[in-house]
Design a protein around this motif. Structure first.
Motif, mmCIF file in Angstrom:
data_model
loop_
_atom_site.group_PDB
_atom_site.id
_atom_site.type_symbol
_atom_site.label_atom_id
_atom_site.label_comp_id
_atom_site.label_asym_id
_atom_site.label_seq_id
_atom_site.Cartn_x
_atom_site.Cartn_y
_atom_site.Cartn_z
ATOM 1 N N ARG A 68 -17.839 84.929 -19.268
ATOM 2 C CA ARG A 68 -17.944 84.034 -18.109
ATOM 3 C C ARG A 68 -16.655 84.086 -17.294
ATOM 4 O O ARG A 68 -16.670 84.222 -16.065
ATOM 5 N N ARG A 80 -22.272 74.129 -25.456
ATOM 6 C CA ARG A 80 -22.372 73.280 -24.266
ATOM 7 C C ARG A 80 -23.699 72.533 -24.290
ATOM 8 O O ARG A 80 -24.706 73.068 -24.767
ATOM 9 N N LYS A 88 -26.287 70.260 -19.716
ATOM 10 C CA LYS A 88 -25.607 70.027 -18.431
ATOM 11 C C LYS A 88 -24.239 70.698 -18.390
ATOM 12 O O LYS A 88 -23.460 70.478 -17.457
ATOM 13 N N GLY A 89 -23.873 71.405 -19.447
ATOM 14 C CA GLY A 89 -22.641 72.192 -19.406
ATOM 15 C C GLY A 89 -21.432 71.594 -20.094
ATOM 16 O O GLY A 89 -20.370 72.211 -20.121
ATOM 17 N N ASN A 105 -12.630 66.315 -23.310
ATOM 18 C CA ASN A 105 -13.117 66.846 -22.043
ATOM 19 C C ASN A 105 -11.939 67.494 -21.306
ATOM 20 O O ASN A 105 -10.792 67.062 -21.474
ATOM 21 N N SER A 129 -10.520 69.423 -17.453
ATOM 22 C CA SER A 129 -10.717 69.594 -16.015
ATOM 23 C C SER A 129 -9.671 70.597 -15.542
ATOM 24 O O SER A 129 -8.541 70.614 -16.061
ATOM 25 N N HIS A 130 -10.047 71.437 -14.582
ATOM 26 C CA HIS A 130 -9.048 72.361 -14.037
ATOM 27 C C HIS A 130 -9.265 72.468 -12.539
ATOM 28 O O HIS A 130 -10.331 72.846 -12.074
ATOM 29 N N ASP A 133 -10.814 64.076 -15.033
ATOM 30 C CA ASP A 133 -10.894 64.888 -13.816
ATOM 31 C C ASP A 133 -9.534 64.923 -13.137
ATOM 32 O O ASP A 133 -8.836 63.906 -13.075
ATOM 33 N N GLU A 181 -15.744 61.575 -10.717
ATOM 34 C CA GLU A 181 -16.002 62.737 -11.580
ATOM 35 C C GLU A 181 -15.680 62.414 -13.037
ATOM 36 O O GLU A 181 -16.375 62.869 -13.937
ATOM 37 N N LYS A 205 -18.344 62.910 -15.911
ATOM 38 C CA LYS A 205 -18.054 63.854 -16.987
ATOM 39 C C LYS A 205 -18.057 63.168 -18.350
ATOM 40 O O LYS A 205 -18.429 63.769 -19.350
ATOM 41 N N GLY A 257 -21.532 62.903 -19.192
ATOM 42 C CA GLY A 257 -22.064 64.257 -19.384
ATOM 43 C C GLY A 257 -23.122 64.683 -18.389
ATOM 44 O O GLY A 257 -23.728 65.734 -18.559
ATOM 45 N N GLY A 259 -24.463 66.111 -14.797
ATOM 46 C CA GLY A 259 -23.894 67.040 -13.821
ATOM 47 C C GLY A 259 -24.233 66.582 -12.421
ATOM 48 O O GLY A 259 -24.329 65.387 -12.145
ATOM 49 N N ILE A 260 -24.446 67.519 -11.550
ATOM 50 C CA ILE A 260 -24.802 67.224 -10.164
ATOM 51 C C ILE A 260 -26.159 66.515 -10.150
ATOM 52 O O ILE A 260 -27.002 66.769 -10.997
HETATM 53 C C1 LIG Z 1 -18.836 70.428 -14.264
HETATM 54 C C2 LIG Z 1 -18.953 69.239 -13.378
HETATM 55 C C3 LIG Z 1 -19.508 68.073 -14.156
HETATM 56 C C4 LIG Z 1 -17.551 68.918 -12.907
HETATM 57 O O1 LIG Z 1 -17.056 70.017 -12.245
HETATM 58 P P1 LIG Z 1 -15.673 70.070 -11.510
HETATM 59 O O2 LIG Z 1 -15.157 68.710 -11.205
HETATM 60 O O3 LIG Z 1 -15.855 70.990 -10.392
HETATM 61 O O4 LIG Z 1 -14.751 70.799 -12.532
HETATM 62 P P2 LIG Z 1 -13.642 70.293 -13.529
HETATM 63 O O5 LIG Z 1 -12.575 71.279 -13.465
HETATM 64 O O6 LIG Z 1 -13.267 68.874 -13.381
HETATM 65 O O7 LIG Z 1 -14.373 70.391 -14.931
HETATM 66 C C5 LIG Z 1 -14.891 71.564 -15.370
HETATM 67 C C6 LIG Z 1 -14.989 71.487 -16.873
HETATM 68 O O8 LIG Z 1 -15.740 70.327 -17.255
HETATM 69 C C7 LIG Z 1 -16.511 70.644 -18.416
HETATM 70 N N1 LIG Z 1 -17.914 70.376 -18.077
HETATM 71 C C8 LIG Z 1 -18.869 71.195 -17.610
HETATM 72 N N2 LIG Z 1 -20.016 70.528 -17.442
HETATM 73 C C9 LIG Z 1 -19.778 69.264 -17.798
HETATM 74 C C10 LIG Z 1 -20.590 68.096 -17.849
HETATM 75 N N3 LIG Z 1 -21.867 68.100 -17.499
HETATM 76 N N4 LIG Z 1 -20.015 66.942 -18.264
HETATM 77 C C11 LIG Z 1 -18.729 66.921 -18.623
HETATM 78 N N5 LIG Z 1 -17.910 67.989 -18.613
HETATM 79 C C12 LIG Z 1 -18.437 69.148 -18.197
HETATM 80 C C13 LIG Z 1 -16.280 72.100 -18.723
HETATM 81 O O9 LIG Z 1 -15.279 72.177 -19.711
HETATM 82 C C14 LIG Z 1 -15.783 72.632 -17.421
HETATM 83 O O10 LIG Z 1 -14.911 73.720 -17.550
HETATM 84 P P3 LIG Z 1 -15.470 75.159 -17.916
HETATM 85 O O11 LIG Z 1 -16.835 75.260 -17.336
HETATM 86 O O12 LIG Z 1 -14.487 76.104 -17.335
HETATM 87 O O13 LIG Z 1 -15.489 75.165 -19.405
HETATM 88 C C15 LIG Z 1 -19.820 69.575 -12.155
HETATM 89 O O14 LIG Z 1 -20.798 70.455 -12.541
HETATM 90 C C16 LIG Z 1 -20.534 68.435 -11.526
HETATM 91 O O15 LIG Z 1 -21.687 68.340 -11.665
HETATM 92 N N6 LIG Z 1 -19.870 67.538 -10.823
HETATM 93 C C17 LIG Z 1 -20.485 66.429 -10.153
HETATM 94 C C18 LIG Z 1 -20.590 66.782 -8.703
HETATM 95 C C19 LIG Z 1 -20.442 65.618 -7.781
HETATM 96 O O16 LIG Z 1 -21.408 65.150 -7.271
HETATM 97 N N7 LIG Z 1 -19.197 65.170 -7.519
HETATM 98 C C20 LIG Z 1 -18.954 64.164 -6.561
HETATM 99 C C21 LIG Z 1 -17.821 63.259 -6.973
HETATM 100 S S1 LIG Z 1 -17.401 62.157 -5.669
#
Ligand SMILES: CC(C)(COP(=O)(O)OP(=O)(O)OC[C@H]1O[C@@H](n2cnc3c(N)ncnc32)[C@H](O)[C@@H]1OP(=O)(O)O)[C@@H](O)C(=O)NCCC(=O)NCCS
Length: 278
Positions: A34, A73, A76-77, A95, A97-98, A116, A168, A172, A175, A177-178
């Motif tokens: 990946r 995973r 939802k990942g 958990n 975040s990057h 996050d 976020e 998270k 657990g 996702g979108i």
């Molecule tokens: C993964 C998700 C949950 C967060 O993504 P993100 O904020 O872009 O990314 P982050 O760097 O904070 O977190 C990514 C890490 O969270 C973890 N992760 C993946 N899916 C997850 C989930 N459903 N729940 C918790 N952690 C998750 C993973 O370790 C991931 O890293 P990896 O895929 O490299 O292993 C994203 O898919 C998502 O759905 N976000 C919600 C979107 C949204 O509506 N946001 C609006 C906020 S105002």
């Protein structure tokens, strides 16, 4: 076992080729594949750092040999540990975040946890007011009121990303996702200004208008990185420990469990790398 908060400055990490190859060998093959598909090196570095932080955590805190760690995973990942664990470790939750210049990790022995990190940065292709218009549905009227009450556009953007990290972190932790209706969750942030390096726990969450007994730990890592850690309820987590959390659980009324006040520890590469067997 205790709570853990780690930050790894992945943007500043410039691995030599051998280091990169070593690091890639230390994660499971499907993750290596990946990570190999990222177009930008910075994204690959950040994702790899996230995986290494998780593996370091499990090896150190749960004493599972590095090469026996099995991460999977949820649908939802969300990564979780799939090894058979004794009952004392079975609630261990983590958990990562990057984003921006860091990969961060939070772990809790008993509490549901989500983390996050958000870097405040100018929107790529539009003005800040236009960016806010596009993002209108992500926040409630009250949240926009707070964001727009800040003195200048940069501070408004900074407050926007602080809210974003909070939302976020909660999504998270549970657990999902979108697809979650973000209008259901509203943050009442406090205090308005955060000092770098301090940990705050005053911000409150309203779910469907009712105050929730979750704890939100907020830290400003530097001038433009916000970290939010969502900490759920211990009893609820114990009773319902599974890797998918039905949303109706969030609204129940168990007693709250205060999260510990701890600060983020910075992890240099040498420490991630230290003592790993592969
Ligand atoms: C993964 C998700 C949950 C967060 O993504 P993100 O904020 O872009 O990314 P982050 O760097 O904070 O977190 C990514 C890490 O969270 C973890 N992760 C993946 N899916 C997850 C989930 N459903 N729940 C918790 N952690 C998750 C993973 O370790 C991931 O890293 P990896 O895929 O490299 O292993 C994203 O898919 C998502 O759905 N976000 C919600 C979107 C949204 O509506 N946001 C609006 C906020 S105002």
């Amino acid at each position: 076992m205790g709570s853990v908060r780690w930050a790894f400055p992945c943007a500043a990490w410039r691995p030599r080729r051998e280091e990169w190859l070593l690091a890639a060998r230390l994660v499971q093959p499907e993750e290596k594949d990946r990570i190999g598909q990222f177009v930008f090196a910075r994204d690959a570095k950040a994702a790899l750092a996230g995986r290494l932080l998780i593996r370091k955590l499990i090896a150190e805190k749960l004493h599972i040999p590095w090469n026996e760690i099995c991460l999977q995973r949820t649908s939802k990942g969300k990564p979780f540990l799939a090894n058979n664990m004794s009952s004392t470790c079975s609630n261990y939750n983590f958990n990562v975040s990057h984003q921006g210049d860091y990969a961060v990790l939070a772990a809790e022995p008993e509490l549901q946890v989500g983390i996050d990190i958000m870097k405040t940065s100018l929107p790529g292709s539009s003005s800040i007011p236009n960016f806010f218009r596009i993002m209108k549905r992500q926040f409630t009227e009250a949240e926009w009121g707070v964001i727009k009450s800040m003195n200048n556009e940069w501070m408004q953007l900074d407050m926007f990303y602080r809210h974003w990290a909070l939302k976020e972190s909660f999504l998270k932790a549970i657990g999902v996702g979108i697809g979650f209706n973000l209008q259901r969750i509203e943050f009442n942030v406090s205090p308005l200004q955060l000092e770098i390096g301090k940990v705050y726990q005053e911000t409150k969450l309203l779910l469907d208008g009712d105050e929730e007994e979750w704890t939100f730990e907020e830290t400003r890592l530097d001038d433009n990185h916000h970290v939010a850690v969502a900490l759920g309820k211990q009893e609820e987590y114990r009773q319902n420990h599974s890797h998918n959390f039905p949303l109706n659980l969030i609204a129940s009324t168990c007693n709250s469990q205060e999260g510990p006040i701890i600060s983020i520890r910075y992890i240099p590469w040498s420490l991630i790398n230290h003592g790993l067997c592969y």
